[in-house]
Design an enzyme around this catalytic site. Sequence first.
Site, PDB file in Angstrom:
ATOM      1  N   HIS A  76      34.142  40.694  36.997  1.00  0.00           N
ATOM      2  CA  HIS A  76      33.671  40.574  38.303  1.00  0.00           C
ATOM      3  C   HIS A  76      34.122  40.312  39.892  1.00  0.00           C
ATOM      4  CE1 HIS A  76      31.768  42.254  34.667  1.00  0.00           C
ATOM      5  NE2 HIS A  76      31.377  41.655  34.424  1.00  0.00           N
ATOM      6  N   ARG A  77      34.995  40.022  39.629  1.00  0.00           N
ATOM      7  CA  ARG A  77      35.431  39.022  40.962  1.00  0.00           C
ATOM      8  C   ARG A  77      34.228  38.200  41.644  1.00  0.00           C
ATOM      9  NH1 ARG A  77      39.202  41.505  43.524  1.00  0.00           N
ATOM     10  NH2 ARG A  77      38.713  40.244  45.130  1.00  0.00           N
ATOM     11  N   LEU A  78      34.348  37.131  40.299  1.00  0.00           N
ATOM     12  CA  LEU A  78      33.502  36.392  40.609  1.00  0.00           C
ATOM     13  C   LEU A  78      33.874  34.216  39.838  1.00  0.00           C
ATOM     14  CD1 LEU A  78      29.965  37.036  37.589  1.00  0.00           C
ATOM     15  CD2 LEU A  78      30.823  37.065  40.996  1.00  0.00           C
TER      16      LEU A  78
END
Length: 192
Positions: A170-172
Amino acid sequence: MADDPFQLFDTWYAEARVSEINDSNAMALATADADGRPSSRMVLLKGHGPDGFVFYTNRGSRKAGELAANAHVALLFHWKSQRRQIRIEGSVARATDAESDAYFASRGRDSQLGAWASDQSRPLDDRATFEARFAEMQAKFDGQDVPRPPFWGGYRVTPAVIEFWQDRAHRLHERRVFTRTADGWTEGLLYP
């Protein structure tokens, strides 16, 4: 995870050496000329440790001219299979002649001859000219060891900042940034 950036580099690099199909030691080298105009290209890491990251090139090349004009550089390793990258910012200096001689002696003979034949970053009229130069070097050094050309050698990047980036769902993403201080290294953990 390691608290020493060089130990962490060693771990990630060892894992990349297993998982990357081609050139796990490939790194982007970003330089800038005396006017601050940037350029980048891929080079190969040939040595590393707490004293820095070493690569070799023709010292008459465009990159060498930029390194002489502006010692501030950046390196980038990107290992897609690991979903990781390492960014390094620092300064560059020439490796010693002894280091350059030792590495040059470890190269394959054709690579040694190619270093003599290459007039890197300068145009040629055609490929045949380059191949003729290579053949001339084969004849010149036939039956003898190939010495390191005086115009070829190593450079060492001494890092001031090393950033380890790990892709996350999640692009974390996760980033660990190590900054050199007078007392050693300080670390900051950053997220996206």
